[in-house]
Scaffold this active site. Structure first.
Site, PDB file in Angstrom:
ATOM      1  CG  ASP A 158      -7.652  -5.461   4.313  1.00  0.00           C
ATOM      2  OD1 ASP A 158      -7.380  -5.691   5.497  1.00  0.00           O
ATOM      3  OD2 ASP A 158      -7.569  -4.343   3.790  1.00  0.00           O
ATOM      4  CD  GLU A 180      -2.974  -1.254   2.202  1.00  0.00           C
ATOM      5  OE1 GLU A 180      -2.757  -0.744   3.302  1.00  0.00           O
ATOM      6  OE2 GLU A 180      -4.044  -1.823   1.908  1.00  0.00           O
ATOM      7  CD  GLU A 217     -10.132  -1.351   7.591  1.00  0.00           C
ATOM      8  OE1 GLU A 217      -9.317  -2.073   8.179  1.00  0.00           O
ATOM      9  OE2 GLU A 217      -9.899  -0.818   6.486  1.00  0.00           O
TER      10      GLU A 217
HETATM   11  O1  GCW Z   1      -7.377  -2.910   5.877  1.00  0.00           O
HETATM   12  C1  GCW Z   1      -6.373  -2.068   5.466  1.00  0.00           C
HETATM   13  C2  GCW Z   1      -6.710  -0.763   6.078  1.00  0.00           C
HETATM   14  C3  GCW Z   1      -5.529   0.149   6.178  1.00  0.00           C
HETATM   15  C4  GCW Z   1      -4.417  -0.591   6.904  1.00  0.00           C
HETATM   16  C5  GCW Z   1      -4.072  -1.830   6.101  1.00  0.00           C
HETATM   17  C6  GCW Z   1      -3.019  -2.692   6.788  1.00  0.00           C
HETATM   18  C7  GCW Z   1      -2.812   0.328   8.402  1.00  0.00           C
HETATM   19  O2  GCW Z   1      -7.730  -0.177   5.345  1.00  0.00           O
HETATM   20  O3  GCW Z   1      -5.926   1.285   6.876  1.00  0.00           O
HETATM   21  O4  GCW Z   1      -3.295   0.215   7.111  1.00  0.00           O
HETATM   22  O5  GCW Z   1      -5.207  -2.639   5.960  1.00  0.00           O
HETATM   23  O6  GCW Z   1      -3.415  -3.649   7.450  1.00  0.00           O
HETATM   24  O7  GCW Z   1      -1.853  -2.410   6.681  1.00  0.00           O
END
Ligand code: GCW
Length: 721
Positions: A396, A317, A424
């Site tokens: 995720d 990311e 989340e």
């Molecule tokens: O689920 C995603 C989140 C990000 C997060 C990433 C991760 C900290 O939307 O906010 O970043 O995973 O786990 O690294």
């Protein structure tokens, strides 16, 4: 002459000062009564009869005076006083009355050489035993470490709070795995990524907060459920956290954790040697980089002697990582691990490494494959103090995913499972979603490695390949809000994470029963109502946000909360569901799809590859099917999607009625606060239901056979005409 007003003001100031002082000590729970701040450590007053059963011990004998034992002693005295109204007399020598005796086995043997635990107590384990010492009835709380004694005290207090019989107690508890950590995604400016409980308890305006009382109280909460490590900053780490001046500040947080046996760790940015170290590279194989990490880690240990280690998010990311220099995650992890090794620290290297610019048009592309593809080839290359931290599922933290195949893919590499306590994708603490049942499904999932029973919990806890270290990490993200996570009911997830990390064999029903009794009291109506609501909540949330394994059909480009099924498609993020006019779902089969299923051991592959054997609740995760495909229930996929959303919205509305049953049986503050949350959730569920049903109706053109969706879509379009 001093006026009465003046005297009153001074008196008030003194009172206020005393209150501030009490709050500032890491021990005393906040004074505000029922905001949820005390979480499961309320120690509410027992009725006379129940209390009497615990009053046979007027004394507490504490053998040793470490800061952890001090916490154990204070907690015991405080808890017993709150629950029974009686203050224990504390001594450090032989009991001269019936006593609660706290101390390590070594200390205890001086008093009672004949005492032998039924089995060897492991690090952090403890033994609660009723016995006789020097003609006094004693309940001993013992362990090999002070931290184990502290855990034993919390367990004893929990038993008392729940009114358990302890008259002939003989209970030895061992932790399932050594790593039981939480990660906090706190930014140094005080915001928390994916945090829904207010600002950071650690940082504000780029500095460590001057008032760390909440950090100390957090460590107490963590210790009470057996959590022994906390990573204080976001995995999207600011390099500045490693500046020497910042480490000095961070050491203050370690100071408030220490009395509770919680080791502090930090997330680090791999480019730090370059960004803050002044080198022209951060190549992990460059000796200057290795030297930089060594010196940096030595500096950390000078300030924080019990530092736990570091968490790394890299090549993910947009984060920089070893790929910049054509190096591997193992190269990157090992260079830091070697610096930590002499001090006993570990590296948790996250397997959440994937390309977020995937070509959506290529039907073979699949983000779910990334963790395995990146890490499986490196098995055996990681040093023995590196742990690969693997998210429970391959995407995720969606509302439902299968277990990540990487758990079975590593044999010579330490692993930890990463679970997300902060909700989340699962309602952001504004909607009820008790995650323990979900986590248990993953932990119990049998990977059939080499054709043997190999549930994920055993893989991460080193029971299968006997790796040196491993365990459980939960992304917690508590904040300054009084009730930590932003919702009193969401605290069941933090509690549940700790309990499962301690013992993943516990049943969800038992965990929630325990949590409810501690948090709301033992009234059977309350325990039954709240437990049932919590236990059903994940399925309810799933049914109106992502049935059949479609993933959470949420706005993935924005808040990860509102419905937004179109946002998943036609972009590089890879959270695709591939819904079109004919059908829906990701074909991940080996035969015709992305081949993701091929990452599982053979027996699991067979199971998921087959359309008829694949469980309905993961159907759309693994297969692309026409809307008219008939499920085991006899319903078509499209009808299931309609029904599930309507049933889910109704179940969310029923939460209001269910909740009303506890009115008058719990405190009013929390009753009303939670009621308003359920009223809000009922509305949100309708928004989800209508958005998803209308979207899929327009896409498929197939009406709901109960006349709800087409009818509603028609009504909307009539209104517009
Ligand atoms: O689920 C995603 C989140 C990000 C997060 C990433 C991760 C900290 O939307 O906010 O970043 O995973 O786990 O690294």
């Amino acid at each position: 002459m001093m006026t009465t007003h003046c005297v009153r003001t001074i008196f008030r100031c003194l009172l206020l000062g005393a209150a501030v002082f009490l709050c500032a000590t890491s021990f005393t729970p906040p004074l505000s009564a029922e905001t949820g701040a005390e979480a499961w450590l309320r120690y509410s007053r027992l009725d006379r009869q129940t209390a009497a059963a615990y009053e046979q011990f007027p004394e507490a004998v504490v053998l040793g005076d470490s800061s952890v034992l001090k916490s154990a002693q204070l907690e015991l005295v405080h808890g017993v006083a709150q629950m029974t109204g009686k203050t224990l007399r504390v001594s450090n020598i032989l009991p001269d009355a019936n006593a609660l005796v706290l101390g390590t086995l070594t200390e205890l043997r001086v008093l009672a050489p004949e005492l032998r635990p039924p089995e060897k107590i492991k690090n952090d384990g403890y033994w609660l035993k009723m016995t006789n010492i020097h003609n006094h009835q004693c309940l001993i709380v013992t362990a090999v470490t002070d931290r184990g004694v502290l855990y034993g005290v919390f367990e004893l207090l929990s038993k008392i709070a729940r009114g358990e019989n302890i008259t002939s107690i003989d209970e030895l508890q061992q932790p399932f795995a050594p790593i039981r950590w939480v990660n906090q995604w706190d930014n140094l400016d005080g915001r928390i990524e994916r945090g829904y409980g207010g600002r950071s308890i650690f940082f504000a305006d780029g500095k460590v907060r001057s008032d760390l009382s909440r950090a100390g109280q957090y460590a107490r909460l963590l210790a009470s459920i057996g959590i022994n490590g906390c990573t204080i900053n976001n995995v999207n780490a600011a390099p500045g956290v490693l500046e020497d001046s910042f480490i000095a500040q961070v050491s203050r947080i370690a100071d408030v954790f220490r009395p509770w046996g919680v080791r502090l760790s930090i997330s680090v940015d791999l480019s730090s040697p370059k960004v803050i170290g002044g080198l022209d590279t951060f190549d992990p194989l460059d000796p200057r980089v290795a030297e930089w990490w060594r010196k940096k880690v030595d500096e950390i240990y000078r300030k924080i002697p019990d530092f736990g280690g570091v968490v790394v998010k890299a090549d993910s990311e947009g984060r920089l990582g070893p790929s910049t220099y054509g190096r591997t995650p193992a190269d990157a992890a090992n260079v830091i691990a070697r610096a930590l090794k002499p001090h006993g620290g570990v590296v948790l290297y996250r397997a959440f490494v994937y390309n977020h610019h995937l070509d959506w048009h290529n039907l073979k592309n699949d983000r779910a494959k990334a963790a395995y593809d990146n890490f499986r080839p490196l098995d055996g290359d990681f040093d023995d103090n590196v742990i690969v931290q693997i998210k429970n599922g391959p995407i995720d933290f969606q509302v439902r995913e299968p277990a990540s195949p990487l758990f079975a893919g590593l044999r010579r590499t330490n692993e930890a499972i990463e679970l997300q306590i902060t909700q989340e994708y699962t309602g952001q603490q504004r909607q009820l979603c008790f995650l323990v049942p979900m986590w248990k499904e993953v932990l119990d999932f049998d990977m059939r490695v080499d054709g043997n029973a190999t549930p994920v919990k055993d893989l991460v806890a080193r029971r299968v390949f006997h790796r040196p270290v491993g365990g459980f990490v939960g992304v917690a993200n508590v904040g300054l809000d009084a009730n930590w996570l932003g919702s009193p009911l969401a605290m069941a997830n933090l509690f549940g994470f700790g309990r499962l990390a301690w013992n993943p064999n516990l049943k969800a029903e038992n965990i929630i029963d325990e949590w409810t009794r501690l948090t709301f009291g033992t009234d059977p109506l309350v325990v039954k109502t709240i437990s049932e609501m919590q236990l059903s909540s994940w399925h309810v949330y799933e049914s109106y946000t992502g049935p059949l394994g479609a993933g959470t059909l949420t706005n993935i480009l924005g808040n990860h909360y509102d419905p937004g099924p179109e946002s998943s498609e036609d972009n590089g993020w890879g959270q695709w569901h591939r819904a079109d006019h004919q059908g829906i779902g990701m074909d991940r089969t080996v035969a015709t799809g992305t081949g993701f299923i091929g990452q599982y051991p053979p027996e699991v592959q067979v199971f998921y590859e087959s359309l008829t054997r694949c469980p309905d609740n993961l159907l759309l995760f693994f297969h692309h099917v026409p809307y008219t495909y008939v499920l085991r229930s006899g319903k078509t996929v499209i009808q299931h999607i309609y029904d599930s959303h309507y049933d889910g919205a109704e179940a969310a509305r029923d939460f209001i009625t269910q909740w009303k049953a506890v009115e008058g049986h719990i405190d009013d503050e929390r009753y009303r606060d939670i009621l308003s949350r359920f009223q809000y959730q009922a509305g949100e569920a309708v928004v989800w239901r209508d958005t998803i049903c209308n979207w899929i109706y327009h896409l498929s053109g197939i009406p709901d056979n109960k006349g709800r969706v087409a009818f509603q879509a028609q009504a909307v379009s009539d209104q517009h005409n």
